[in-house]
Design a protein around this motif. Structure first.
Motif, short mmCIF file in Angstrom:
data_model
loop_
_atom_site.label_atom_id
_atom_site.label_comp_id
_atom_site.label_asym_id
_atom_site.label_seq_id
_atom_site.Cartn_x
_atom_site.Cartn_y
_atom_site.Cartn_z
N ALA A 115 23.27 -78.08 14.08
CA ALA A 115 23.80 -76.75 14.37
C ALA A 115 24.61 -76.21 13.20
N PRO A 135 30.34 -72.68 8.45
CA PRO A 135 29.35 -73.41 9.27
C PRO A 135 29.99 -74.52 10.12
N ALA A 142 21.84 -77.75 22.14
CA ALA A 142 21.90 -78.90 21.24
C ALA A 142 22.67 -80.02 21.94
N GLN A 175 21.94 -74.89 10.86
CA GLN A 175 21.34 -73.66 11.37
C GLN A 175 22.26 -72.47 11.16
N ALA A 176 23.54 -72.66 11.39
CA ALA A 176 24.50 -71.58 11.18
C ALA A 176 24.56 -71.21 9.71
N ALA A 177 24.56 -72.21 8.85
CA ALA A 177 24.62 -71.94 7.41
C ALA A 177 23.40 -71.13 6.97
N ARG A 178 22.26 -71.37 7.63
CA ARG A 178 21.03 -70.66 7.27
C ARG A 178 20.83 -69.41 8.12
N VAL A 179 21.70 -69.14 9.10
CA VAL A 179 21.54 -68.02 10.05
C VAL A 179 20.07 -67.97 10.50
N SER A 180 19.61 -69.08 11.02
CA SER A 180 18.17 -69.20 11.27
C SER A 180 17.81 -68.91 12.72
N TYR A 181 16.53 -68.64 12.93
CA TYR A 181 16.02 -68.36 14.28
C TYR A 181 15.75 -69.62 15.08
N GLY A 182 15.51 -70.72 14.37
CA GLY A 182 15.16 -71.93 15.10
C GLY A 182 15.67 -73.15 14.36
N LYS A 183 15.13 -74.28 14.70
CA LYS A 183 15.58 -75.52 14.09
C LYS A 183 14.99 -75.70 12.71
N GLY A 243 27.47 -78.04 19.83
CA GLY A 243 26.85 -78.21 18.51
C GLY A 243 26.75 -79.64 18.05
N MET A 271 31.30 -73.57 13.50
CA MET A 271 30.30 -73.29 14.54
C MET A 271 30.16 -74.42 15.55
#
Lengths: 304, 304, 304, 304
Positions: D56, D90, D24, D59-67, D52, D93
């Motif tokens: 970012a 979050p 990022a 993304q951390a809040a959603r514990v996601s695989y991508g954007k 970050g 992060m």
């Protein structure tokens, strides 16, 4: 260290004031409570409070409902096992709170240990006392030639006298000017500089004070680094005083700390190999050791 | 909560064992020590040790040599001042150690607060007891339709009965199989699965235990989040029990916490503007507030 | 580990999206970014971001304005010196952020390391996937007879088959009931249990996910404990995967870590004395060593 | 702030050295990297690295695989929600690393924030430069009469001149003596005092330097306290410079911080009641408010 009569009276009042408690009590620590242990020329360490004892470490390790029926010898063995295997959480279950008076340059080194609670006397809010650390003659050391952050031989004669004079005179003059800047004068209309500004004139050997609270595991970490012979003398004497106190507080934990940490040695993988080869009868030199010169020098310092 | 006769005896032995100390003593907390306060169906909170009292907070704030001659009312005012101005370090000078028995899914939420010391009963090392949290009928709530992480109305009749049956049966069956996998049999040569593996079969409502130690400032932070009405019921009841205990321990600090944190409200800059406009007589709506709908809903929840 | 096509696409999109930066770049780590490294049957580790490289450790140690003109060999020597002398702060100047998918019982052990930032997937807010850790045949070990928290020989034949069946069946049944409890039914008026309650039925081998961010010093501490042969296999494989990644990220720091920590040995004061006596030709036994039996067994395990 | 030509060249070399990354990237922060932002007379802040961006955090809040496919406006809303509800993880992060040059008395206040990584220039190991903070004329304030830790009116004329002279002269003399004590002389056999001792003569307005690394959540906490009008001016100017930098780095997070923290107000339970009574038309005074005089003064300062 010169306590005022008021401070002495306050300490005596605290030591006279006993009460009943159901908590774990460490007899060795009760003997230490509140008393001012002198360090350096004006410094001190006082134990203000503590939580837990050797037994409490074991109870936490066992997450038990009571004291159990374990013998002291079992507790000692368990504590040694925990220390040897880096099980740090049971040691975190003991806590101690100190009142420390120390020179600012020592405080600056000390505060780098972040896993403690600190409440420092505020020079923004209050006026500091005229107390400065001046080294004793045997501690007035020259810069080491080998070690960039160490001491060499002790200064002698005129040079020593001159250094002591400079330190004393600069401290006194700075403090005079600090007081002067602070003090308002209603006759002349002089206002008096803000305390938060005036303090910037004070040198790093002025004494400050704080309450410092830490758990036993993190205290051991601090003591391992600061009671080490490579630590600066002016912080080491505080660490040594705390070692004596901790020994009275949690004798079994301190014994294990002394054996596994203070008196212990960390070997690198390379050093383990060299020792194994030596034990097998081989004559290993720096060249055949795989170590750098600096590393070999440190290794040979322990093992010859 | 059903304590075994041995556990009751151990607790009684600890409460019978009084000693002299020179430390600060909190009478309210002495009354709490060791006793098992029941929480949920099988959980508990016990105070194992504590350090400091209201006075100790003030002494730390003043970095003082003794108790001084300050009246209790001065201490109360100082504590309120410290709390109001976010001076957290004096509150860090008090410490408390709890023994907590709690369901694993509560423990997982709890442990996210990292500023505490924890020693948990190890299911790698020991065998867990057959004790599971089963919600009481009034806590068997449906998913909230408004709030993704909240509860709605309470389940009734058949659905409630079925959920309770599933929870009970799955817990018992999982535990039966856990025991079965663990148990060796010399007749058949069955070995018994490693405890560190067998534990993976146990559901998140099984009870675990730990010793948990934290300073008062960080405990207040924990309580503010977990005694909040939005916290999950199963952790909130632990927080509420701790609130009662802390009130007995440090009455002035708890009173300040209740006023400034638990019962307090954080206003955004936007919210301050809206309130000022309202105080000036203006009729502000969501559209004219500058707030989003969600924010306005929360704001209106407090201010109408 | 089976990624969904959407997840694979998201990862590929991230790896395709390169940009210019003025920051320190680690080529080895760029090769690792975003890619899912499989661990266990459904677990994974992904590097989401990193800060710093070997050079950044040295720049921090020197508090320098630029990269300086130091050769890589100087940096390597400085890093070894810092590691050998426990100067931890320069290593804290590097940071890494992982996305980890792991069984809950591993997550519970992992989270005990408190010096990291964690953001976990919330089973209060969302519904977990039907993914459970089932050990492979060679990891289905019996309880160790020597070590209360270790594994012995591997289960065979019928016993192994039965254990695997129990783990699989209990996991599937628990998940079926979890889904059943969660799901509302408008026809019957069934509401659907709150997610924050339904999750309590799920066993500890279900997979969870989190973002986990830590500095290099604390990561090394984690790896030393968890890549150790005594760590539980299921967390050790995560630690080993991270070791490979760190080696690519900061090769000099990892080399020093491997020599001084992973491959190193801590000797107690007693052990130092025994080795010195041995080097001097003496035949030391447990009885003459001053060590307990357990300690001697561990000592002899390394030194014969 | 006067950088040496070498320092300027080093900074320019770093800004000229761009590379590709998959991480990022924050365009606003790239514009800030390495450049020396002047603070006070000789101080500075430089961004050395960051991890970050706004995305970012989400993304951390959603514990996601991508954007993901979320719009920037969704991210902004999520960030405001997280900030409003004290979801701090979050924000943890993101990470930033600064190089800061600052007077020692500011450093002493700054270091009390313990949740950061610090690497300070060592006066035990190296010789400090002759650089001291001397306040500008408009900052030479008298002690406040209302506030024990604040400033009042600005000193004028002769008093101001005298204070500046004292500060300058004491600084120069102390540094002369520091140099003198340090310097060996082979002709006379003078040894030169150890650096770790000589530094104690230096006053608290000498400049030191450090690398300081912190996550965004803890940085916001620092900035809320230190960019506050009640913070001492000499640390506030550093905080304000960092506020400008953070605004460029994570615009949405900074906007939320500004609204909910910097520009926000904490109301006690008592204050909520008073405001509600006022909104209902009641005329509330200190006497009828239940607040102390000090508390009421602060309350009236905001609400009239």
């Amino acid at each position: 260290m010169a306590l005022t009569p008021e401070q002495i009276a306050e300490i005596e009042a605290q030591r006279a004031n006993s009460a009943q408690t159901l908590r774990a009590v460490s007899p060795g620590m009760e003997g230490r409570l509140y008393t001012a242990h002198p360090v350096l020329d004006h410094g001190l360490i006082r134990v203000i409070d503590y939580m837990g004892d050797d037994e409490a470490i074991c109870q936490a390790a066992r997450v038990s409902y009571g004291k159990g029926t374990k013998a002291v010898s079992d507790d000692r063995g368990l504590i040694r096992y925990l220390m040897r295997h880096w099980h740090s959480t049971p040691f975190e279950m003991c806590e101690v709170k100190f009142h420390v008076k120390l020179p600012v340059f020592v405080a600056r080194q000390w505060i780098r240990h972040r896993t403690a609670n600190v409440n420092e006397y505020s020079a923004r809010y209050s006026i500091l006392d005229r107390e400065f650390y001046i080294p004793s003659a045997d501690q007035l050391a020259a810069q080491s030639k080998q070690n960039n952050q160490g001491r060499g031989e002790v200064l002698q004669g005129e040079e020593a006298a001159r250094v002591l004079d400079l330190l004393r005179e600069d401290a006194m003059r700075s403090y005079d000017h600090y007081e002067d800047m602070l003090t308002p004068d209603t006759d002349t209309g002089k206002l008096g500089l803000a305390r938060e500004l005036a303090r910037m004139n004070l040198p790093a050997n002025i004494y400050t004070q704080w309450y410092w609270k830490i758990d036993l595991h993190n205290l051991f970490h601090f003591l391992r680094l600061r009671a080490d012979p490579h630590a600066q003398y002016e912080i080491r004497v505080y660490a040594e005083t705390m070692c004596d106190i901790v020994k009275d507080w949690v004798p079994s934990a301190y014994e294990a700390f002394e054996d596994y940490r203070l008196g212990g040695v960390n070997l690198s993988g390379k050093a383990v190999e060299v020792l194994k080869r030596r034990l097998a009868g081989e004559d290993v030199t720096q060249e055949t050791s795989g170590m750098s010169k600096g590393e070999w020098r440190e290794f040979a310092g322990v093992w010859g």
